[in-house]
Design an enzyme around this catalytic site. Structure first.
Site, PDB file in Angstrom:
ATOM      1  N   MET A  74      52.816   9.626  29.766  1.00 39.86           N
ATOM      2  CA  MET A  74      53.722   9.506  30.902  1.00 39.86           C
ATOM      3  C   MET A  74      54.585  10.754  31.095  1.00 39.86           C
ATOM      4  O   MET A  74      54.737  11.244  32.209  1.00 39.86           O
ATOM      5  CB  MET A  74      54.613   8.272  30.736  1.00 39.86           C
ATOM      6  N   ASP A  93      59.199  17.462  23.301  1.00 39.60           N
ATOM      7  CA  ASP A  93      58.644  16.468  22.375  1.00 39.60           C
ATOM      8  C   ASP A  93      59.009  16.897  20.959  1.00 39.60           C
ATOM      9  O   ASP A  93      59.102  18.097  20.668  1.00 39.60           O
ATOM     10  CB  ASP A  93      57.116  16.358  22.517  1.00 39.60           C
ATOM     11  N   VAL A 151      58.418   6.874  22.943  1.00 42.51           N
ATOM     12  CA  VAL A 151      57.791   5.585  22.595  1.00 42.51           C
ATOM     13  C   VAL A 151      58.637   4.384  23.033  1.00 42.51           C
ATOM     14  O   VAL A 151      59.858   4.459  23.098  1.00 42.51           O
ATOM     15  CB  VAL A 151      57.566   5.467  21.072  1.00 42.51           C
ATOM     16  N   GLU A 152      57.919   3.285  23.292  1.00 42.52           N
ATOM     17  CA  GLU A 152      58.583   2.065  23.780  1.00 42.52           C
ATOM     18  C   GLU A 152      59.276   1.352  22.612  1.00 42.52           C
ATOM     19  O   GLU A 152      58.805   0.324  22.122  1.00 42.52           O
ATOM     20  CB  GLU A 152      57.526   1.172  24.450  1.00 42.52           C
ATOM     21  N   LYS A 157      65.019   4.925  21.409  1.00 49.09           N
ATOM     22  CA  LYS A 157      65.535   5.404  22.694  1.00 49.09           C
ATOM     23  C   LYS A 157      67.060   5.542  22.622  1.00 49.09           C
ATOM     24  O   LYS A 157      67.635   6.567  23.001  1.00 49.09           O
ATOM     25  CB  LYS A 157      65.129   4.452  23.823  1.00 49.09           C
ATOM     26  N   SER A 179      58.925   0.501  30.242  1.00 53.07           N
ATOM     27  CA  SER A 179      58.216  -0.505  31.049  1.00 53.07           C
ATOM     28  C   SER A 179      58.838  -1.880  30.878  1.00 53.07           C
ATOM     29  O   SER A 179      58.620  -2.751  31.708  1.00 53.07           O
ATOM     30  CB  SER A 179      56.749  -0.626  30.646  1.00 53.07           C
ATOM     31  N   HIS A 200      60.869   4.208  36.638  1.00 50.17           N
ATOM     32  CA  HIS A 200      59.610   3.742  36.050  1.00 50.17           C
ATOM     33  C   HIS A 200      58.420   4.223  36.876  1.00 50.17           C
ATOM     34  O   HIS A 200      58.181   3.750  37.977  1.00 50.17           O
ATOM     35  CB  HIS A 200      59.648   2.202  35.976  1.00 50.17           C
ATOM     36  N   ASN A 203      50.955   4.714  35.625  1.00 47.73           N
ATOM     37  CA  ASN A 203      49.907   5.492  34.986  1.00 47.73           C
ATOM     38  C   ASN A 203      48.586   5.376  35.763  1.00 47.73           C
ATOM     39  O   ASN A 203      48.179   4.245  36.033  1.00 47.73           O
ATOM     40  CB  ASN A 203      49.736   4.920  33.560  1.00 47.73           C
ATOM     41  N   GLU A 212      59.521   2.712  40.407  1.00 48.22           N
ATOM     42  CA  GLU A 212      60.602   1.727  40.465  1.00 48.22           C
ATOM     43  C   GLU A 212      61.881   2.402  39.977  1.00 48.22           C
ATOM     44  O   GLU A 212      61.913   2.925  38.864  1.00 48.22           O
ATOM     45  CB  GLU A 212      60.292   0.540  39.552  1.00 48.22           C
ATOM     46  N   ASN A 250      55.383  -5.196  37.004  1.00 47.31           N
ATOM     47  CA  ASN A 250      54.803  -5.874  35.845  1.00 47.31           C
ATOM     48  C   ASN A 250      55.132  -7.359  35.829  1.00 47.31           C
ATOM     49  O   ASN A 250      54.368  -8.166  35.311  1.00 47.31           O
ATOM     50  CB  ASN A 250      55.251  -5.204  34.545  1.00 47.31           C
TER      51      ASN A 250
END
Ligand code: NAI
Length: 387
Positions: A74, A93, A151-152, A157, A179, A200, A203, A212, A250
């Site tokens: 992403m 990163d 990462v989710e 975060k 997400s 948001h 992909n 969003e 989603n």
């Protein structure tokens, strides 16, 4: 209909060709498809004029340059979308190999635009020159908007926000590409929740228009209009949505994906489900989509949504079983289907064996039932969102 009229008309005298055109055109007028397409057109027009808040006096802040943290699928896509449209982007990163891969992904997407004639070499070079990269967050001090795409994982975060907040210039906006994680909850850990929101992307970022913009409880109007303006500037179609599990897209998509799992466990064939969905008009069916998204991601996101809307979520096991077996979809060569090479998956008797092992009574399910059960849950969820 247009292609039909051309095919029929092109070898006929003008009069007859025009008649063929009229005959093809007349049944379309006032048809449900025509009405819906016109409605979509006007909605898109309205959206283009919509600044994102009810208060028209709020103006977007100038965004000179953005930062993107996380150079994965992403983050690289988001940085690429910005530099392509003239917005300088710093891609960050923590892992050198990931950063290298992210920068290469941006370069490759520009190159493929050149190859298909959508960009000239000087344009692509100029876009690439707007991209900078770093392994540390220290260079963020001149960024007006920072989009986090790591990462989710909520703890990771939030920890990152703590590290970067003090580096950002006054007034900078921090946006998360999460997400599933609640924006309002993460906002509690930042110093300026009014300048924190969700942004948001979908992909592949290169191809998906929608973005969003998620308004948390404390997100300020200026933040919303700035992110909406930025999304438009980079050629996207932003919609402002509330912070709820699944946000908008989603939340509506998962009841459909979930029902496909329920039907698989009842005996429907994966290929049949995919066919029912594509016959209805989807670009790909739910089983293939799950394999593309990644079954681990889908399992995690699905859990968040099923927990939040437990009154209408049917529990299934097949995703857990596939993930436990290391079958994560296309990225690992097998999910619901197997992938010897990228592209269309092959049916796998091992999946049927896993489903049969559940010991449920299995039956064949017809196209009509599949179609109803896939799409009606989307419709009811969309109605709930509206209400
Ligand atoms: P990914 O796993 O491809 O990339 C994440 C990157 O973040 C990795 O390169 C990792 O090295 C880096 N990273 C992790 N912690 C970091 C830190 N503290 N500082 C700097 N870099 C760090 O993940 P992906 O798929 O790009 O997802 C990123 C975010 O976007 C997630 O929140 C995900 O939920 C969301 N998202 C993903 C979509 C998808 O289809 N994959 C779609 C929409 C949103």
């Amino acid at each position: 209909a247009a292609l039909d009229a051309i095919a029929k008309g092109c070898n006929l005298p003008l009069e007859d060709g025009l008649k063929a055109e009229t005959e093809a055109f007349l049944p379309l007028i006032g048809s449900p498809i025509s009405r819906n397409l016109i409605a979509v057109f006007f909605m898109t027009q309205r959206l283009q004029k919509d600044a994102g808040t009810a208060d028209a006096s709020v103006k977007p802040r100038d965004v000179g340059q953005v930062g993107v943290i996380g150079a994965g699928i992403m983050g690289a896509g988001i940085a690429g979308a910005n530099v392509r449209r003239g917005v300088p982007a710093l891609l960050i990163d923590a892992a050198p190999a990931a950063l290298e891969k992210g920068v290469a992904a941006v370069a490759k997407s520009l190159q493929s635009r050149v190859e298909i004639g959508r960009m000239t070499i000087p344009e692509a070079t100029a876009a690439l020159s707007r991209l900078s990269s770093s392994l540390t967050v220290n260079a963020l001090s001149d960024r007006d908007v920072v989009i986090e795409a790591i990462v989710e994982n909520e703890a990771a975060k939030v920890k990152l926000y703590g590290e970067i907040e003090k580096l950002l210039p006054p007034g900078a906006i921090l946006a998360s590409n999460t997400s599933t994680i609640s924006i309002s909850r993460m906002a509690k850990s930042v110093k300026a929740p009014e300048r924190f929101a969700g942004m948001h992307f979908f992909n592949p970022v290169d191809r998906m228009q929608l973005v969003e913009v998620i308004r948390g409880e404390k997100t300020g109007d200026a933040t919303v209009v700035t992110l909406v303006a930025l999304a438009k500037r980079i050629g996207k179609t932003p919609i402002v949505v509330r912070d709820c599990p699944g946000f908008l897209v989603n939340r509506i998509l998962f009841p459909y994906l979930n029902e496909s799992l329920v039907m698989l466990e009842e005996g429907a064939s994966p290929r049949g489900l995919d066919k029912a969905a594509t016959a209805f008009g989807m670009p790909m069916g739910p089983v293939t989509l799950n394999d593309l998204v990644g079954l681990d991601t889908s399992l995690y996101a699905g859990r968040v949504i099923n927990t939040a809307f437990a009154d209408r979520a049917a529990n299934t096991h097949i995703l857990d079983d596939l993930v436990a077996a290391g079958r994560l979809g296309q990225k690992t060569g097998a999910g619901f289907y197997t992938y010897a090479k990228p592209g269309r998956g092959a049916d796998d008797p091992a999946l049927t064996a896993m489903l049969e092992k559940q010991g449920k009574t299995r039956r064949e399910i017809g196209m009509e039932e599949m179609t109803d059960r896939l799409f009606l849950p989307m419709l009811t969820e969309a109605s709930r969102v509206l209400s």
